[in-house]
Structures are given as structure tokens and as C-alpha cells.
Design a protein around this motif. Structure first.
Motif, PDB file in Angstrom:
ATOM      1  N   ARG A   1       0.645  -1.146   0.014  1.00  0.00           N
ATOM      2  CA  ARG A   1      -0.018  -0.039  -0.023  1.00  0.00           C
ATOM      3  C   ARG A   1       0.774   1.339  -0.034  1.00  0.00           C
ATOM      4  NH1 ARG A   1      -3.569  -1.533   5.136  1.00  0.00           N
ATOM      5  NH2 ARG A   1      -1.267  -2.591   5.722  1.00  0.00           N
ATOM      6  N   GLY A   2       1.946   0.997   0.612  1.00  0.00           N
ATOM      7  CA  GLY A   2       2.783   2.391   0.821  1.00  0.00           C
ATOM      8  C   GLY A   2       3.406   2.673  -0.573  1.00  0.00           C
ATOM      9  N   HIS A   3       3.850   1.647  -1.201  1.00  0.00           N
ATOM     10  CA  HIS A   3       4.641   1.915  -2.761  1.00  0.00           C
ATOM     11  C   HIS A   3       3.415   2.328  -3.773  1.00  0.00           C
ATOM     12  CE1 HIS A   3       6.832  -1.405  -0.975  1.00  0.00           C
ATOM     13  NE2 HIS A   3       7.926  -0.857  -1.377  1.00  0.00           N
ATOM     14  N   ARG A   4       2.185   1.641  -3.605  1.00  0.00           N
ATOM     15  CA  ARG A   4       1.253   2.169  -4.410  1.00  0.00           C
ATOM     16  C   ARG A   4       0.837   3.746  -4.165  1.00  0.00           C
ATOM     17  NH1 ARG A   4      -0.782  -3.091  -3.027  1.00  0.00           N
ATOM     18  NH2 ARG A   4      -2.472  -1.971  -1.851  1.00  0.00           N
ATOM     19  N   ALA A   5       0.742   4.338  -2.899  1.00  0.00           N
ATOM     20  CA  ALA A   5       0.493   5.380  -2.656  1.00  0.00           C
ATOM     21  C   ALA A   5       1.352   6.359  -3.140  1.00  0.00           C
ATOM     22  CB  ALA A   5       0.419   5.622  -1.094  1.00  0.00           C
ATOM     23  N   LEU A   6       2.591   5.995  -2.889  1.00  0.00           N
ATOM     24  CA  LEU A   6       3.764   7.144  -3.476  1.00  0.00           C
ATOM     25  C   LEU A   6       3.783   7.146  -5.033  1.00  0.00           C
ATOM     26  CD1 LEU A   6       6.457   6.194  -1.100  1.00  0.00           C
ATOM     27  CD2 LEU A   6       4.896   8.192  -1.017  1.00  0.00           C
ATOM     28  N   ALA A   7       3.449   5.857  -5.868  1.00  0.00           N
ATOM     29  CA  ALA A   7       3.364   5.767  -6.917  1.00  0.00           C
ATOM     30  C   ALA A   7       2.236   6.810  -7.666  1.00  0.00           C
ATOM     31  CB  ALA A   7       3.101   4.291  -7.649  1.00  0.00           C
ATOM     32  N   ALA A   8       1.083   6.614  -6.891  1.00  0.00           N
ATOM     33  CA  ALA A   8      -0.150   7.706  -7.177  1.00  0.00           C
ATOM     34  C   ALA A   8       0.391   9.111  -7.347  1.00  0.00           C
ATOM     35  CB  ALA A   8      -1.209   7.315  -6.356  1.00  0.00           C
ATOM     36  N   LEU A   9       1.165   9.611  -6.266  1.00  0.00           N
ATOM     37  CA  LEU A   9       1.434  10.790  -5.996  1.00  0.00           C
ATOM     38  C   LEU A   9       2.459  11.054  -7.167  1.00  0.00           C
ATOM     39  CD1 LEU A   9       1.977  11.110  -2.033  1.00  0.00           C
ATOM     40  CD2 LEU A   9       0.044  12.301  -3.417  1.00  0.00           C
TER      41      LEU A   9
ATOM     42  N   PRO B   1      -4.625   5.122   2.199  1.00  0.00           N
ATOM     43  CA  PRO B   1      -5.770   5.924   1.890  1.00  0.00           C
ATOM     44  C   PRO B   1      -5.402   6.972   0.609  1.00  0.00           C
ATOM     45  CG  PRO B   1      -5.918   5.934   4.358  1.00  0.00           C
ATOM     46  CD  PRO B   1      -4.702   5.260   3.809  1.00  0.00           C
ATOM     47  N   PHE B   2      -3.944   7.185   0.282  1.00  0.00           N
ATOM     48  CA  PHE B   2      -3.595   7.949  -0.582  1.00  0.00           C
ATOM     49  C   PHE B   2      -3.250   7.063  -2.018  1.00  0.00           C
ATOM     50  CE2 PHE B   2      -2.414   9.771   3.314  1.00  0.00           C
ATOM     51  CZ  PHE B   2      -2.934  10.898   3.311  1.00  0.00           C
ATOM     52  N   ALA B   3      -3.578   5.711  -1.869  1.00  0.00           N
ATOM     53  CA  ALA B   3      -3.261   4.733  -2.979  1.00  0.00           C
ATOM     54  C   ALA B   3      -4.077   4.695  -4.087  1.00  0.00           C
ATOM     55  CB  ALA B   3      -2.972   3.511  -2.517  1.00  0.00           C
TER      56      ALA B   3
END
Length: 253
Positions: free
Chosen positions: A86-94, A249-251
Motif C-alpha cells: 500500500r505504501g508503494h502504491r500510494a507514492l506511485a499515485a502521487l 488512503p492515498f493509494a
């Protein structure tokens, strides 16, 4: 300031992200533990179970090179099975939204690239364990090539071009930090207006100096880590909760 709760931390982080123009994430082993990759320093970490092999020992000893590669291949199933969390995907979304120009990482697992970052936009301070390089001429080798030769003769192979040792493309104890990556990381830290340190104990120098560098250059600093760090007092926001739950939540979808 330490977030009073997970929900409060997520809300404050969201406000900081919304207000920021240039965000630089800095990631450590904690972001990948939910993906099944063990960290290094915890009681169950890799360095607790196996003494690290310093670079000079790797260079000087065939036995050390053989042991290094035995350990790497013993971990291959773990690395091969790992998928971005989830952390990787959130940063990728940003990153895809244009908020994050590039990312600085201490990790060697290639999961940021797998999550959607262009390889050139992942600044790997400690290298990458998913391929190998000759320590002499720098030629790249795929792990399948190394394993085929290693299995055939039970010795770590040397470079096919210059006969120097081949090792994973990671930075070992006693090995010089990569100059280009360190320079680019410093530039990013000085240029951002929000620096987010995620899943790092912030004790490995010189990499641990980037959060303070960003803070001193005018950026707001967020630290997300399950355990306290020595740099928490520098941060505008500290979130001591699970990284996946914090960044999930940011992913996006």
C-alpha cells in the motif's frame, strides 16, 4: 508534533500533501515489510540471522563471495514473490499525479519501480539486489546467469569480460556510496517543500542526513515509522503507525 491517532495523522498528512508543490519521499525497509521482505535490524532481521559480509572481505575471499551468493539465492523466492504494498502504491499515485518528481530509497528490492516509478526516478542509495554488476568494469549481469554458473561449479563466477568478481548491484559495508545518486538525492532534498521519511530508522549515514537537509532548506518534514527515530524532534509531523495503514488512503484505486 506526534500525531495523536492514526486518523489524525492521516488527516494532517493529507493537508500537507495537498498544500505541497514538490514532495520527495525517502523510504527505508519498513515500507516493504508488509510485502514479505524482512528488514535488517529487528530481532528477526537479516543482519540478526547472518553477519553482514563487508565489501573488502567479499573482494578478498572466494569463500566470502560464495557465501554471499548462497545467501542471495536463498532469498530469491522471497524477493521474486514480493509485490508493491500500500505504501508503494500510494507514492506511485502521487508520482503519477505530478506531486513527486523522484524518490530516494535505501531499499534494494525494486518494488518502487514495480509500483510505477520510472527507474531513472528511483534514487537507490544502497543499490539493487535484483541484478548483479562486475565490481571492476561495471558490466551488468542478470541473476539467472550468475545462478547457472554458481550451481554448475559451486563457486561465485567472475566477470566474463575482465575476470573481476561479480556481486549483487548493492552497496555493502565498506563500499563507497554511489556519488551520482548521493548528489541527486541532495538536490531533491534541497528543492522540495515536503519531505516524507517512511519506514527508515534514520541511523544509517550519510543517507540519514537527507531529512535534516530538507528541513534546513525550508521543507516541511514528516516521519512515518512504527518506532521512534532520533530525528523525530526535527519533524513537523510524526506518525508512529503501520505504514500501509497510514499511506493506504492515498493509494487510489
Amino acid at each position: 508534533m506526534i500525531a495523536s491517532s492514526l486518523s489524525s495523522g492521516i488527516e494532517q498528512l493529507g493537508d500537507l500533501i495537498a498544500a505541497a508543490s514538490v514532495i520527495v519521499p525517502f523510504t527505508g525497509a519498513g515500507i516493504s515489510t508488509e510485502c514479505g521482505i524482512p528488514d535488517f535490524r529487528s530481532p528477526s532481521g537479516l543482519w540478526t540471522r547472518n553477519r553482514p559480509i563487508p565489501f573488502d572481505e567479499f573482494v578478498a575471499s572466494q569463500d566470502a563471495r560464495d557465501e554471499s551468493w548462497r545467501r542471495r539465492f536463498a532469498m530469491e523466492e522471497t524477493f521474486a514473490a514480493a509485490k508493491p504494498g500500500r505504501g508503494h502504491r500510494a507514492l506511485a499515485a502521487l508520482y503519477k499525479a505530478g506531486k513527486v518528481p523522484a524518490l530516494i530509497t535505501q531499499n534494494i528490492d525494486n518494488l518502487h519501480q514495480a509500483s510505477g516509478f520510472r527507474p531513472d526516478d528511483v534514487i537507490e542509495l544502497h543499490g539493487n539486489t535484483t541484478y548483479a554488476r562486475c565490481i571492476g568494469c561495471g558490466k551488468r549481469f542478470e541473476l539467472s546467469w550468475v545462478k547457472q554458473l554458481f550451481d554448475g561449479r559451486e563457486h561465485a563466477p567472475d566477470c566474463s569480460d575482465c575476470d573481476e568478481p561479480v556481486k549483487t548491484a548493492t552497496i555493502s559495508f565498506g563500499q563507497a556510496m554511489p556519488e551520482d545518486e548521493m548528489h541527486r538525492a541532495a538536490e531533491l532534498a534541497r528543492a522540495c517543500d515536503l519531505f516524507i521519511a517512511i519506514g527508515s530508522s534514520l541511523v544509517v549515514w550519510p543517507a540519514a542526513g537527507f531529512p535534516a537537509m530538507a528541513r534546513n532548506s525550508g521543507a516541511q518534514l514528516v516521519i512515518i515509522n512504527n518506532e521512534p527515530t532520533e530525528q523525530d524532534e526535527l519533524a513537523d509531523l510524526v506518525i508512529r503507525h503501520d505504514i500501509g495503514e497510514t499511506l493506504g488512503p492515498f493509494a487510489g484505486n
